[in-house]
Scaffold this active site. Sequence first.
Site, mmCIF file in Angstrom:
data_model
loop_
_atom_site.group_PDB
_atom_site.id
_atom_site.type_symbol
_atom_site.label_atom_id
_atom_site.label_comp_id
_atom_site.label_asym_id
_atom_site.label_seq_id
_atom_site.Cartn_x
_atom_site.Cartn_y
_atom_site.Cartn_z
ATOM 1 N N VAL A 9 0.853 -1.155 0.132
ATOM 2 C CA VAL A 9 0.109 -0.149 0.093
ATOM 3 C C VAL A 9 0.987 1.285 -0.034
ATOM 4 O O VAL A 9 0.617 2.209 -0.935
ATOM 5 C CB VAL A 9 -0.982 -0.139 1.316
ATOM 6 C CG1 VAL A 9 -1.848 1.323 1.060
ATOM 7 C CG2 VAL A 9 -1.948 -1.249 1.246
ATOM 8 N N LEU A 69 31.973 17.271 25.602
ATOM 9 C CA LEU A 69 31.814 17.244 26.853
ATOM 10 C C LEU A 69 33.016 16.772 27.648
ATOM 11 O O LEU A 69 33.910 16.100 27.199
ATOM 12 C CB LEU A 69 30.892 16.077 27.102
ATOM 13 C CG LEU A 69 29.532 16.249 26.544
ATOM 14 C CD1 LEU A 69 28.522 15.129 26.604
ATOM 15 C CD2 LEU A 69 28.657 17.473 27.323
ATOM 16 N N GLU A 99 21.539 9.509 29.408
ATOM 17 C CA GLU A 99 21.220 9.049 27.846
ATOM 18 C C GLU A 99 22.743 8.305 27.559
ATOM 19 O O GLU A 99 23.712 8.583 27.947
ATOM 20 C CB GLU A 99 21.049 10.211 27.166
ATOM 21 C CG GLU A 99 19.907 11.127 27.285
ATOM 22 C CD GLU A 99 20.211 12.457 26.638
ATOM 23 O OE1 GLU A 99 20.847 12.688 25.661
ATOM 24 O OE2 GLU A 99 19.868 13.489 27.541
ATOM 25 N N LYS A 104 25.738 7.264 25.250
ATOM 26 C CA LYS A 104 26.519 7.998 24.511
ATOM 27 C C LYS A 104 26.422 7.413 23.182
ATOM 28 O O LYS A 104 27.181 6.236 23.030
ATOM 29 C CB LYS A 104 27.742 8.374 25.108
ATOM 30 C CG LYS A 104 28.778 9.287 24.381
ATOM 31 C CD LYS A 104 29.647 9.885 25.029
ATOM 32 C CE LYS A 104 30.612 10.830 24.331
ATOM 33 N NZ LYS A 104 31.087 10.409 22.889
ATOM 34 N N ASP A 156 27.825 6.381 19.712
ATOM 35 C CA ASP A 156 29.267 6.406 19.049
ATOM 36 C C ASP A 156 28.725 6.881 17.412
ATOM 37 O O ASP A 156 28.678 5.852 16.496
ATOM 38 C CB ASP A 156 30.154 5.305 18.993
ATOM 39 C CG ASP A 156 31.438 5.531 19.130
ATOM 40 O OD1 ASP A 156 31.635 6.854 19.263
ATOM 41 O OD2 ASP A 156 32.163 4.618 19.006
ATOM 42 N N TYR A 188 18.835 14.568 20.756
ATOM 43 C CA TYR A 188 18.849 14.775 22.391
ATOM 44 C C TYR A 188 18.960 16.124 22.736
ATOM 45 O O TYR A 188 18.802 16.384 24.146
ATOM 46 C CB TYR A 188 20.201 14.005 22.745
ATOM 47 C CG TYR A 188 21.669 14.207 22.054
ATOM 48 C CD1 TYR A 188 22.203 13.295 21.221
ATOM 49 C CD2 TYR A 188 21.884 15.328 21.746
ATOM 50 C CE1 TYR A 188 23.218 13.471 20.674
ATOM 51 C CE2 TYR A 188 23.383 15.540 21.088
ATOM 52 C CZ TYR A 188 23.870 14.602 20.744
ATOM 53 O OH TYR A 188 25.168 14.910 19.961
ATOM 54 N N LYS A 207 32.592 7.505 30.499
ATOM 55 C CA LYS A 207 33.116 6.610 29.391
ATOM 56 C C LYS A 207 33.622 5.302 29.995
ATOM 57 O O LYS A 207 34.164 4.828 30.991
ATOM 58 C CB LYS A 207 34.683 7.292 28.874
ATOM 59 C CG LYS A 207 34.257 8.359 27.863
ATOM 60 C CD LYS A 207 33.683 8.082 26.574
ATOM 61 C CE LYS A 207 34.167 9.065 25.584
ATOM 62 N NZ LYS A 207 35.253 9.503 25.271
ATOM 63 N N CYS A 259 56.051 -10.128 -3.491
ATOM 64 C CA CYS A 259 54.850 -10.901 -2.839
ATOM 65 C C CYS A 259 55.347 -12.084 -2.364
ATOM 66 O O CYS A 259 56.068 -13.048 -3.171
ATOM 67 C CB CYS A 259 53.922 -11.218 -4.302
ATOM 68 S SG CYS A 259 52.546 -12.199 -3.726
ATOM 69 N N CYS A 294 54.074 -15.212 -4.713
ATOM 70 C CA CYS A 294 54.543 -15.692 -6.058
ATOM 71 C C CYS A 294 56.053 -15.029 -6.414
ATOM 72 O O CYS A 294 56.567 -15.328 -7.411
ATOM 73 C CB CYS A 294 53.719 -15.075 -7.171
ATOM 74 S SG CYS A 294 53.536 -13.206 -7.345
ATOM 75 N N CYS A 303 50.189 -6.638 -5.337
ATOM 76 C CA CYS A 303 51.023 -7.858 -6.144
ATOM 77 C C CYS A 303 50.092 -7.429 -7.301
ATOM 78 O O CYS A 303 48.729 -7.700 -7.241
ATOM 79 C CB CYS A 303 50.726 -9.193 -5.708
ATOM 80 S SG CYS A 303 51.411 -10.211 -6.685
ATOM 81 N N CYS A 326 49.205 -14.766 -9.945
ATOM 82 C CA CYS A 326 49.779 -14.866 -8.585
ATOM 83 C C CYS A 326 48.788 -16.013 -8.063
ATOM 84 O O CYS A 326 47.732 -15.775 -8.231
ATOM 85 C CB CYS A 326 49.795 -13.408 -7.664
ATOM 86 S SG CYS A 326 49.967 -13.921 -6.061
HETATM 87 S S1 IVH Z 1 24.911 15.905 24.650
HETATM 88 C C1 IVH Z 1 26.361 20.288 25.628
HETATM 89 N N1 IVH Z 1 24.200 13.768 24.561
HETATM 90 O O1 IVH Z 1 29.026 13.182 22.197
HETATM 91 C C2 IVH Z 1 25.823 18.913 25.017
HETATM 92 N N2 IVH Z 1 26.006 13.985 23.167
HETATM 93 O O2 IVH Z 1 31.578 14.447 23.729
HETATM 94 C C3 IVH Z 1 26.799 18.253 24.069
HETATM 95 N N3 IVH Z 1 26.791 12.276 21.942
HETATM 96 O O3 IVH Z 1 29.618 15.700 20.439
HETATM 97 C C4 IVH Z 1 26.173 16.889 23.789
HETATM 98 N N4 IVH Z 1 25.326 10.997 22.345
HETATM 99 O O4 IVH Z 1 28.535 13.953 19.365
HETATM 100 C C5 IVH Z 1 24.927 14.434 23.899
HETATM 101 N N5 IVH Z 1 22.993 11.486 24.252
HETATM 102 C C6 IVH Z 1 23.779 12.334 23.952
HETATM 103 C C7 IVH Z 1 25.071 11.935 23.049
HETATM 104 C C8 IVH Z 1 25.948 13.006 22.874
HETATM 105 C C9 IVH Z 1 26.425 11.178 21.823
HETATM 106 C C10 IVH Z 1 28.036 12.753 21.369
HETATM 107 C C11 IVH Z 1 27.961 13.967 20.457
HETATM 108 C C12 IVH Z 1 28.873 15.232 21.117
HETATM 109 C C13 IVH Z 1 29.910 14.291 21.908
HETATM 110 C C14 IVH Z 1 30.184 14.950 23.238
#
Ligand code: IVH
Length: 677
Positions: free
Chosen positions: A35, A83, A115, A117, A119, A227, A318, A412, A415, A430, A435
């Site tokens: 659809v 951050l 939240e 983080k 990547d 976010y 981290k 190589c 070969c 190579c 080869c």
């Molecule tokens: S807040 C002032 N929230 O982490 C607020 N950042 O080291 C700044 N990132 O550049 C960002 N998840 O690319 C925020 N839930 C989250 C995030 C987040 C990933 C990344 C973002 C930022 C980096 C900060």
Amino acid sequence: MVSETAQRALELRRLLQRASYEYYVLDAPTMADSVYDQLYRELQTLESQHPELITPDSPTQRVGERPQSQFVSVRHNVPLYSLENAFSLEDLQNWQGRFQKLLAGDLGDLEYVCELKIDGSALALTYENGVLVRGATRGDGQSGEDITANVRTLQTVPLRLQLEEPPAVVEVRGEAFLPLASFERLNQERAAAGEPLFANPRNAAAGTLRQLDARIVAARRLDFFAYTLHLPQGWNQPLPQSQWQALELLSRMGFRVNPERQLCPSLGAVQAYCEHWSTGRLDLPYLTDGVVVKLNAFNLQEEVGFTQKFPRWAIAYKYPAEEVPTRVLQISVNVGRTGAVTPVADLTPVEVAGTTVSRATLHNADRLAELDLHLGDTVVIRKAGEIIPEVLRVLTELRPADAVPYHMPTECPECGQPVVRPEGEAVTRCINASCPAILRGALQHWASRDALDIDGLGEKLVRQLVEQGLVKTLADLYRLTAEQLASLERMGKKSAQNLVAALEHSRERPWSRVLYGLGIRHVGSVNAQLLTEHFPSVEQLAAATPEQISGVYGIGSEIAQAVHQWFTIPANQDLIEQLRAVGLQLGSQETNRPTEGHLSGKTFVITGTLPTLSRTEAKGLIEQHGGKVTDSVSSRTDYLVAGEKAGSKLDKAQKLKIPVLDEAQLQALLTANPSES
Ligand code: IVH
């Protein structure tokens, strides 16, 4: 007055927008795919007939525009901060201690939002009157690049906010990322096409967002979690007073907001959250490298403010990186299917991120030189979501006195021919066409699932076939007899017969898979499909100029060049002839398309330009339903499909009283039998 057509276009946009929100953001589809496709095509047709009805928030605008030559730099109205990092629970305690002193009076337990983080790569999105007008990268935080065309292709970025009365302008920030499954698929495609792999999903996301061709971005399926929200004063709705409320508003606006967020009533709850996700995150379908902790109340955020570099009200906790020291026992060199020579370290086995690692890639000669690796060195290896562990650095302080430096071989190892490294390229290769390592790689690729899918032709057998001199080209595979195979080590009569049968069966694979199997650089299975749809036979592809090849939707000039060049090499031309001689499908006429279908027995001719379908697409659709498409109109033609600028074929069809269909009527005919798909 709004015309009926305009009204319908608006309605279609709303319906489609709603459906894709439910599908992508809520993960709870309510509309059947068929659809959706039908409504989408209806909108496409309307828009092609009335281009003035196309709006920037139309779902048809997500497909990606023609390539840009460069990105324009844009200044962020509010800088994107990075951050401060916390590496332990004590670091979090100290962080709280630092800003608590700045807050007036004792406020008791402070409320935080945790939240994950993600990547990926930060994006700043600007909406004016509810419509997405700009998407920019973070850049250096002060200014980034305008990548609006790319951002539009992200299905979880709304093109229009779901608000009755949107603010005049609002900026939304969040993280674009590549889910692990998409990352792995992308790397598999790249490996198959002989292209360098992305080290991790973050690089892949950042690299993808900076693609000049938005169609490539669309194909890679980036996702987005919102976010942050920057709302100006003066919106007639209640403004969020906290991060938690901001996330709820983002969600109501139609964004995907990470569902694992948590409102924590105290720092203790924050610490528990961080501990929980230290292992929990390994089961998520995307990569997280930590937790972002934010003071919840906006008035408190304002009170504590910023340092020179960071907000004081947020911190990134981290997780310890998955980096482990181990010793290099030996360095071996791997020669791939494309001839790429990759140095690999054999290591004392260690546990990294839950798996035992005994080998790690050293990438290339530049990387080797940079590391100044010696045999016997202790190195730090890393595996964080990456599929291939890599050597990060050498712990020179642990180097034994007698350790000797390692250099890339100049010949190589397979070969003995000299290897070359073209100017400006990182890869050493190579280039000896005979080869054995390259031949083995080519055979294995040919036999792989997405190519000719030859059951039983594995790595060990390929090695034997090459070593015994039984196979020197791909075509030789098809000349093998069961007796020859049965004489090989660990090969019984039955498995020899099975392999001959599997080879026989593989002769029926369609032209697109044969093309993919040839292993031409940059030609992964998707590109092979695109190319063969456009060039229905090997002759047509081989005769095409690079310009004609790059004219195929989705094929860039680098790919076109590689394909064109491949066909100019005599050995490759010879291979094609041999493959033809042993009965492979080198054109779509012979593909195993269904002949059963409700259009079976019907003959079509297509002429002129159709509003949305290319002729190849129209042909493919007709054939999928069992119909046949020919070039010229005759009394045996059942239907003429005519688009704009239809010429003599239309006249002839009318003379012969052959029914003439436009695209919509063709679509109707195709869907007339719902039992067919
Ligand atoms: S807040 C002032 N929230 O982490 C607020 N950042 O080291 C700044 N990132 O550049 C960002 N998840 O690319 C925020 N839930 C989250 C995030 C987040 C990933 C990344 C973002 C930022 C980096 C900060």
